[in-house]
Design an enzyme around this catalytic site. Structure first.
Site, PDB file in Angstrom:
ATOM      1  N   GLY A 227      28.883  31.193  49.079  1.00 44.60           N
ATOM      2  CA  GLY A 227      29.996  30.938  49.915  1.00 44.60           C
ATOM      3  C   GLY A 227      31.048  30.430  50.765  1.00 44.60           C
ATOM      4  O   GLY A 227      31.587  30.759  51.218  1.00 44.60           O
ATOM      5  N   CYS A 337      51.239  36.783  27.277  1.00 44.51           N
ATOM      6  CA  CYS A 337      52.380  37.711  27.892  1.00 44.51           C
ATOM      7  C   CYS A 337      51.529  38.844  28.658  1.00 44.51           C
ATOM      8  O   CYS A 337      51.069  39.990  28.312  1.00 44.51           O
ATOM      9  CB  CYS A 337      52.386  38.373  26.416  1.00 44.51           C
ATOM     10  SG  CYS A 337      53.471  37.366  25.148  1.00 44.51           S
ATOM     11  N   TYR A 365      35.103  28.659  38.821  1.00 43.32           N
ATOM     12  CA  TYR A 365      35.556  30.196  38.252  1.00 43.32           C
ATOM     13  C   TYR A 365      37.319  29.651  37.805  1.00 43.32           C
ATOM     14  O   TYR A 365      37.250  30.073  37.363  1.00 43.32           O
ATOM     15  CB  TYR A 365      35.703  31.282  38.634  1.00 43.32           C
ATOM     16  CG  TYR A 365      34.559  31.123  40.421  1.00 43.32           C
ATOM     17  CD1 TYR A 365      33.107  31.312  39.059  1.00 43.32           C
ATOM     18  CD2 TYR A 365      34.350  30.315  41.269  1.00 43.32           C
ATOM     19  CE1 TYR A 365      32.363  31.870  40.336  1.00 43.32           C
ATOM     20  CE2 TYR A 365      33.370  30.636  41.792  1.00 43.32           C
ATOM     21  CZ  TYR A 365      31.910  31.216  41.075  1.00 43.32           C
ATOM     22  OH  TYR A 365      31.179  32.086  42.053  1.00 43.32           O
TER      23      TYR A 365
HETATM   24  C1  LIG Z   1      28.835  33.642  42.927  1.00 43.05           C
HETATM   25  C2  LIG Z   1      27.372  34.409  43.688  1.00 43.05           C
HETATM   26  C3  LIG Z   1      27.149  32.498  44.627  1.00 43.05           C
HETATM   27  C4  LIG Z   1      28.473  32.026  44.235  1.00 43.05           C
HETATM   28  O1  LIG Z   1      29.202  31.842  45.212  1.00 43.05           O
HETATM   29  P1  LIG Z   1      30.336  31.178  45.667  1.00 43.05           P
HETATM   30  O2  LIG Z   1      30.854  31.077  46.219  1.00 43.05           O
HETATM   31  O3  LIG Z   1      31.056  29.789  44.189  1.00 43.05           O
HETATM   32  O4  LIG Z   1      29.666  29.583  46.331  1.00 43.05           O
HETATM   33  C5  LIG Z   1      25.558  32.570  44.608  1.00 43.05           C
HETATM   34  N1  LIG Z   1      24.890  33.339  44.419  1.00 43.05           N
HETATM   35  C6  LIG Z   1      24.603  34.901  43.786  1.00 43.05           C
HETATM   36  C7  LIG Z   1      24.052  35.567  44.148  1.00 43.05           C
HETATM   37  C8  LIG Z   1      26.554  34.903  43.398  1.00 43.05           C
HETATM   38  O5  LIG Z   1      26.727  35.890  42.770  1.00 43.05           O
END
Ligand SMILES: *Cc1c(COP(=O)(O)O)cnc(C)c1O
Length: 410
Positions: A227, A337, A365
């Site tokens: 995150g 579209c 992503y």
């Molecule tokens: C998606 C996810 C992440 C990574 O999140 P980022 O925002 O890309 O760093 C880490 N742990 C879990 C369990 C996730 O589902």
């Protein structure tokens, strides 16, 4: 992305040349940038026992996975297929964390059979796990600390209504299950969402995790999820990794002292490691003026990069075919579209048909969420390493669209 302005090169390789050689649309990844990000994270947490579990779902080409392995990371997988992909790429089972949500117990059993650590996110599965394995297989428990974090409702997964994790309010119940089956709880996990800017949010999550951890006697690690925020817009602030590293390490060390054992600290970054490494190169097919705006229609769209539409994500765009000349304001749209605006009202060097437009920060992503919508082909992927371009995925062909379809002879 280290595009050197004016020349539009990465590692000395011209983006326009790459589009010429491999065609467009094209995903390009700067391997050096990925390695730099890994290094930055390692340095920020150099005083604690850090394990990086790269979130595979962000970008899952096996060469990216191998590059992570070479850089010394492990991986977090969210499906049994990702687990298999990571094994295929050379990770040992011990390096793989499996964090599923809403999967059958059958899939969890399969993952245990493959030898990976399971991160369980609901009480019924924890009970199944206990019935099947007792204390013979270590397990991690995913908790939901109910911290509201993340840049967008769709990527905030820690709130009270979220489907993810076991509510911190249900810890008593968790302990009953753990005791009943004598579960070997090796780790606790939280992942509160994507785009968390703040050291304070991480610390808040950490405090909640520490509180929960005190009640588990035999932990080996605490996992703080992913995150970290990266800058998408000019002027955006990204997570200050040094600050997060210092503050979280300090809190972590004093927790370990109190706990009486030096635990490992795990993180699962996706975006932070791969977002900036990626560029999506697309070609301007048409420049269309309306009374309201000037559109640049490109040979890509939400089928290749869904983030602008799905998360209202901002991606910087530049016309890499033009190093000089006047700028004009354009709205970059896709060929799907649907209303698939990639970037609205942006200043670019004057665009002509055939110009290559670079969409930045497309590593995370991007390809991994690409589809064949409108029966379009998914792009090729190129990895730049040590000043050399490597094709790491072929562009799809029409045969790929027909593959797996069964003509019943109507
Ligand atoms: C998606 C996810 C992440 C990574 O999140 P980022 O925002 O890309 O760093 C880490 N742990 C879990 C369990 C996730 O589902």
């Amino acid at each position: 992305m280290e595009i050197r302005d004016q020349k539009f090169q990465i590692q000395g390789i011209s983006l326009v040349e790459l589009a010429k050689t491999y065609g467009s649309p094209l995903y390009v990844y700067d391997g050096q940038k990925i390695q730099d990000q890994v290094k930055q994270l390692k340095e920020a947490f150099s005083t604690v026992k850090l394990k990086i579990k790269y979130a595979t779902k962000a970008l899952s080409n096996i060469n990216i996975l191998k590059l992570m392995k070479k850089s010394g990371t492990g991986v977090d997988a969210v499906s049994i297929e990702e687990v298999k992909l990571c094994l295929h790429a050379g990770f040992t089972p011990e390096e793989i964390m499996y964090t599923p949500n809403s999967v059958s117990f059958g899939e969890i059993k399969e993952a245990v059979g493959l030898g990976v650590m399971i991160n369980i996110d609901n009480i019924p599965m924890l009970e199944h796990f206990g019935t099947e394995y007792g204390n013979s297989v270590p397990v991690c428990i995913r908790l939901n600390p109910h911290i509201l974090a993340g840049g967008n409702a769709k990527i905030s997964v820690g709130h009270i209504d979220s489907k993810f994790g076991i509510s911190i309010l249900q810890l008593k119940h968790v302990h009953k299950v753990v005791e009943a089956y004598q579960l070997d709880v090796a780790g606790l996990h939280v992942h509160t969402g994507s785009d968390i800017l703040d050291a304070e949010v991480f610390l808040k999550g950490a405090e909640i995790l520490f509180d929960a951890a005190r009640e588990f006697r035999d932990l080996r690690f605490l996992d703080f999820g992913g995150g970290f925020k990266v800058a998408y817009k000019p002027g955006d602030i990204s997570t200050d990794m040094k600050e997060v590293g210092e503050k979280v390490s300090k809190a972590f060390k004093s927790f370990c002292d109190e706990y009486g054992r030096e635990l490992e600290i795990w993180f699962e970054p996706g975006k932070f490691l791969v977002s900036e490494s990626g560029t999506l190169l697309v070609k301007a097919n048409v420049i269309k003026s309306t009374p309201a705006s000037t559109f640049v229609g490109v040979d890509s769209g939400l089928n290749h990069l869904i983030r602008p539409m799905m998360y209202d994500a901002y991606h910087s765009v530049l016309n890499v075919s033009k190093t000089e000349g006047p700028e004009r304001v354009y709205t970059i749209v896709g060929y799907i579209c649907e209303t698939d605006t990639i970037a609205a009202d942006r200043k670019l060097k004057e665009v002509q048909e055939g110009d290559i437009i670079a969409i930045k920060n497309a590593g995370a992503y991007g390809f991994s969420m690409a589809s064949n919508y409108n029966s379009r082909l998914r792009p090729a992927e190129v990895l730049l390493l040590d000043g050399k371009a490597h094709l790491i995925r072929e562009r799809e062909t029409f045969e790929d669209i027909l593959r797996h379809q069964i003509d019943i002879g109507l």
